[in-house]
Write a protein that holds these residues in place. Structure first.
Motif, PDB file in Angstrom:
ATOM      1  N   VAL A 714       0.830  -1.208   0.000  1.00 17.18           N
ATOM      2  CA  VAL A 714       0.000   0.000   0.000  1.00 17.18           C
ATOM      3  C   VAL A 714       0.862   1.254   0.000  1.00 17.18           C
ATOM      4  O   VAL A 714       0.674   2.181  -0.804  1.00 17.18           O
ATOM      5  CB  VAL A 714      -0.935   0.002   1.234  1.00 17.18           C
ATOM      6  N   GLU A 717       2.771   1.870  -3.315  1.00  8.61           N
ATOM      7  CA  GLU A 717       1.928   2.451  -4.368  1.00  8.61           C
ATOM      8  C   GLU A 717       1.715   3.942  -4.137  1.00  8.61           C
ATOM      9  O   GLU A 717       1.742   4.748  -5.067  1.00  8.61           O
ATOM     10  CB  GLU A 717       0.577   1.734  -4.393  1.00  8.61           C
ATOM     11  N   VAL A 718       1.538   4.326  -2.874  1.00  4.36           N
ATOM     12  CA  VAL A 718       1.364   5.739  -2.563  1.00  4.36           C
ATOM     13  C   VAL A 718       2.617   6.526  -2.955  1.00  4.36           C
ATOM     14  O   VAL A 718       2.543   7.605  -3.544  1.00  4.36           O
ATOM     15  CB  VAL A 718       1.053   5.922  -1.064  1.00  4.36           C
ATOM     16  N   ARG A 747      -9.411  -0.796   2.705  1.00  2.38           N
ATOM     17  CA  ARG A 747      -8.612  -0.180   1.629  1.00  2.38           C
ATOM     18  C   ARG A 747      -8.454   1.331   1.809  1.00  2.38           C
ATOM     19  O   ARG A 747      -7.518   1.943   1.284  1.00  2.38           O
ATOM     20  CB  ARG A 747      -9.261  -0.445   0.270  1.00  2.38           C
ATOM     21  N   GLU A 750      -5.056   3.514   2.695  1.00  3.81           N
ATOM     22  CA  GLU A 750      -4.107   4.175   1.794  1.00  3.81           C
ATOM     23  C   GLU A 750      -4.129   5.681   1.976  1.00  3.81           C
ATOM     24  O   GLU A 750      -3.101   6.364   1.850  1.00  3.81           O
ATOM     25  CB  GLU A 750      -4.459   3.811   0.345  1.00  3.81           C
ATOM     26  N   THR A 754      -1.168   8.775   2.063  1.00  5.90           N
ATOM     27  CA  THR A 754      -1.245   9.819   1.037  1.00  5.90           C
ATOM     28  C   THR A 754      -1.280  11.197   1.678  1.00  5.90           C
ATOM     29  O   THR A 754      -0.540  12.106   1.288  1.00  5.90           O
ATOM     30  CB  THR A 754      -2.497   9.612   0.173  1.00  5.90           C
TER      31      THR A 754
END
Length: 852
Positions: A714, A717-718, A747, A750, A754
């Protein structure tokens, strides 16, 4: 949250058709939720209001400048009835200003309306009670200037108008200096109530009658200082004149009272052999027609068996109740409810039944009316110390308040149903009955009538009556209502003290008198201190100083406040603090203390009352807790609205539209790749809106859905998504996550990373880099996001997670919602977040999430 709300909530489209209705909304109007879908608000709007509502919506809800409709609207239920509702609707508009529908909240206010009506009924009753008090009431300041007076008072002195602003002795008595017999002056000097009977003067100072004056100190509710005097004045001229007239008419009145209005009869061998005029009036026959008739002819069929049975059993000598009720069958066929008292006598040398018959039809109606109204004002009536009573048409008590029963030392059974004259002192009965008869015959209310009551123990009580005649809808007299005030001469001081103590000992108010010495030793305490487990002897013996029962956490404050009030010259003060009862329980008390000083100002004693207010404190705490919960609920709703309308929805929709257009025309692969990245992040932004919506709906739930997630994936990807943003800011992001970080999470997790990394890019670009590290513990996984910027001050490390709180930085824009969202998401995951200082300069955000 909308589904579980106790308020009705609906969502409608641009044509105001229902697309969502919660269960509470359907329940308010008696429909199912499915009944509303596709319908409009007209379904539950009375037909005569549709045009009015349409115009109101056009001016408010459908008007972009207004956008809100709020008001009370009667709703039409499925069964045809109506329900009062409170409605608040907010319009929904797209970025082009087009009306897309609205959200509406509806609350059933039936109970509130009922409560308002009951309050109005109570106010109307209170006005009726005080309408019977037609005495003069005036307020005088400390310089004996009249500052207010009621209409009755003004009516006595038309020659001296206007009264307000004048000295009382100038206006009332045409004098240039204070009267010698002045209760107001006595109250101003002593601070205590006073009473005097004084002459009443007309034009030119001529005496025109007499008045009795009660004066009471008018004290400031906050400071306790006396600001003036309230005078309560009764004109007793007529009373004094009538006392003499009544004495002269005693013999005449005795004859009148003996000529009773109740029916008298004699039955012999089942035949009517004697009746008076009242019997003829009740039955509708003449006396001549009645004599010789069988008594059965006067009894209604439904009561005949019962009346015959009692008559013949009584004739046989059996023990039968002498008083009961039945219906008389009149000559015209109508029925009249009567009360009969009957016994066996010898008439003309033979056994007969003799009785008294009373028409109680109006009495029963009066009792019904009284019963219906009793609950509306019983509490108010029972609070007064005056005697309040009601009688029926036959002069029997149907009500007397607790104050009256206490004064008469009687039970309700000893008063209710008995003639009011039973309570009157024997020497006053004839004049009282005469006055009562004149009141009924003249149809006028009586004010300021004085006589004496006698209690069960033989105590004589002087009372002053105000009596009002009660009438039915036809104007017929059905009884009376009166107020009687105890005006007995003030007894010896010892008796007054005994009565005062009796009142105190039967209340929750505890009296104290403390010596102004260390520990506040008790010199006097009322016996009802036992409510806290202590006896009066424990205090009076000196073994238990008052200071010893004050809660240790409050003692220093209480002592300081006493010293402050004592040193500032105050005469009295008010405190709230805790004491410890003998069984160890803690009680909040309200303490109102008067300071006793010698002539030289030296304090000798403190005298006061304490009242247990523990329940009030518990109630206040419950209210504060409820308000806090309500405030938090409102914050979550505002959070959802702010994200939707201020920071995300409009700009993301616009940006997404432009990117779609650019992608269609762009041929350069590198640029197209950048546009795809932009598009992907815009989609993520719009996903954030969905997550925020879910947050609002999940506010009332204890948990959300979790799945197995690797935080390393996670966070990676951020970082990849935010690397272009960091590069544009002249920064790099170092991903030092080496191993899996398995957790149970949603989910939406995330968005935590961010928001934190975006904040670091915004607020710490001078640090040039951001470092991300992770560790796995026994029960949780932690991710540390390290920046090398200016850092965060200690007082702000908790505040930044609250809505609208953010560090101010020139050139940086934001709503202050990002870290608040982070905090809320972690709450739903039972996780933690905190901020540490980076030893190399900057801040370290630590996110800890449970594995399960």
């Amino acid at each position: 949250a909308m589904a579980s709300s106790t308020d009705g909530i609906t969502i409608c489209d641009e044509k105001d058709r229902y697309i969502y209705v919660n269960e509470a909304y359907a329940r308010i109007f008696g429909y199912s939720q499915e009944d509303f879908i596709g319908e409009t608000w007209r379904k539950i709007t009375p037909s005569d209001l549709i045009t009015v509502v349409e115009k109101g919506l056009e001016d408010t809800l459908h008007n972009k400048d207004t956008g809100v409709f709020k008001g009370e609207v009667p709703g039409l239920k499925k069964d045809g009835g109506t329900v009062p509702t409170e409605v608040m609707a907010t319009g929904l508009w797209d970025e082009n200003g087009n009306y897309n529908g609205h959200i509406c909240i509806v609350r059933d206010i039936t109970e509130r309306k009922r409560a308002e009506e009951k309050l109005r009924e109570g106010e109307r009753f209170l006005e009726t009670i005080f309408a019977s008090i037609q005495d003069g009431i005036g307020i005088i300041d400390k310089d004996m200037n009249i500052i207010s007076i009621n209409k009755t008072g003004e009516s006595w002195y038309p020659h001296a108008m206007p009264l307000v602003g004048k000295k009382c002795y100038e206006a009332y008595h045409n004098r240039k200096e204070r009267c010698e017999l002045c209760p107001a002056w006595e109250t101003l000097k002593t601070g205590k109530s006073a009473y005097k009977e004084v002459p009443r003067h007309g034009p030119g100072g001529k005496q025109v009658g007499w008045a009795e004056i009660y004066s009471y100190p008018l004290n400031d509710m906050i400071t306790g200082q006396m600001n003036g005097v309230i005078e309560y004045v009764r004109d007793i001229t007529e009373r004094k004149r009538m006392e003499e007239e009544i004495k002269q008419s005693e013999e005449k009145y005795r004859l009148l009272i003996e000529n009773i209005q109740e029916g008298v009869f004699v039955i012999q061998d089942a035949k009517m052999v004697f009746v008076n005029k009242a019997i003829a009036a009740i039955s509708g026959y003449s006396i001549e027609e009645i004599i010789g008739m069988d008594f059965h002819s006067f009894v209604a069929p439904e009561d005949l068996e019962m009346v015959q049975d009692r008559y013949y059993r009584r004739q046989r000598g059996e023990d039968v109740s002498s008083e009961y009720e039945f219906h008389v069958l009149r000559k015209d066929g109508e029925k009249t409810l009567v009360n009969m008292s009957v016994g066996i006598v010898t008439y003309l040398g033979r056994v007969a039944s003799m009785g008294i018959l009373k028409d109680i039809t109006e009495q029963k109606r009066a009792e019904k009316l009284i019963k219906e109204s009793e609950e509306k004002y019983r509490n108010l009536v029972e609070l007064t110390t005056d005697i309040i009573y009601m009688t029926d048409k036959n002069s029997k008590h149907v009500f007397m308040n607790d104050a009256g029963l206490r004064i008469l030392e009687a039970s309700p059974e000893e008063v209710i149903g008995h003639h009011w004259s039973k309570c009157i002192y024997p020497e006053d009965r004839e004049k009282s009955v005469q006055k009562f008869r004149e009141m009924i015959e003249n149809g006028t209310d009586v004010f300021d009538f004085e006589n004496r009551y006698i209690s069960k123990s033989g105590k004589v009580i002087n009372v002053l009556h105000n009596i009002r005649i009660l009438r039915n809808e036809k104007g017929e007299v059905i009884g009376t209502q009166g107020i009687a005030r105890d005006i007995t001469e003030r007894e010896r001081s010892a008796e007054a003290l005994r009565l005062s103590n009796l009142v105190v000992e039967n209340s929750q108010t505890v009296l104290f008198r403390w010596k102004a010495q260390k520990g506040w030793p008790v010199e006097f305490v009322s016996n009802n201190v036992v409510q806290f487990g202590y006896s009066a002897e424990e205090f009076l013996s000196g073994a238990l100083p008052y200071e010893s029962i004050i809660h240790p956490d409050d003692l220093e404050r209480v002592s300081k406040e006493v010293r402050t009030h004592s040193g500032s010259g105050d005469d009295r003060f008010h405190q709230e603090y805790r004491i410890i009862a003998k069984n160890g329980s803690v009680h909040w008390i309200d303490d109102r203390t008067v300071i006793e000083r010698e002539k030289d100002g030296n304090i000798t004693h403190y005298q006061g009352i304490i009242i247990d207010i523990t329940e009030r404190k518990h109630t206040e705490e419950a209210i504060r807790k409820y308000n806090k919960e309500l405030e938090e609920s409102n914050r979550m709703k505002e959070l959802f609205t702010d994200i939707m309308h201020h920071d995300l929805l409009n700009p993301l929709n616009v940006a997404h539209g432009y990117v779609e257009l650019f992608l269609e025309d762009e041929k350069d692969l590198r640029k197209k790749s950048h546009l795809e990245t932009i598009k992907r992040n815009l989609v993520k932004g719009m996903d954030l809106i969905d997550n925020a919506t879910k947050l609002s709906k999940l506010k009332s739930l204890e948990s959300i859905g979790f799945e197995d997630i690797d935080l390393k994936i996670v966070v990676t990807e951020v970082i990849e998504n935010l690397t272009p943003l960091a590069v544009n800011a002249g920064m790099s992001i170092e991903n030092n996550l080496k191993t899996r970080l398995p957790v149970k999470a949603n989910r939406i997790i995330e968005d935590i990373f961010t928001n934190i990394i975006i904040n670091a890019i915004k607020y710490a670009p001078q640090g040039k880099r951001i470092v991300v590290r992770g560790t796995e513990e026994a029960n949780s996984c932690s991710v540390r996001i390290i920046d090398f910027g200016e850092g965060i001050k200690d007082p702000e490390k908790k505040l930044i997670f609250e809505r609208f709180n953010r560090n101010e930085k020139k050139g940086v824009k934001g709503s202050g919602l990002g870290l608040a969202i982070v905090g809320r998401i972690l709450q739903l995951h039972n996780g933690r977040i905190w901020v540490e200082d980076n030893p190399e300069g900057g801040a370290v955000f630590v996110v800890q999430i449970p594995k399960s």
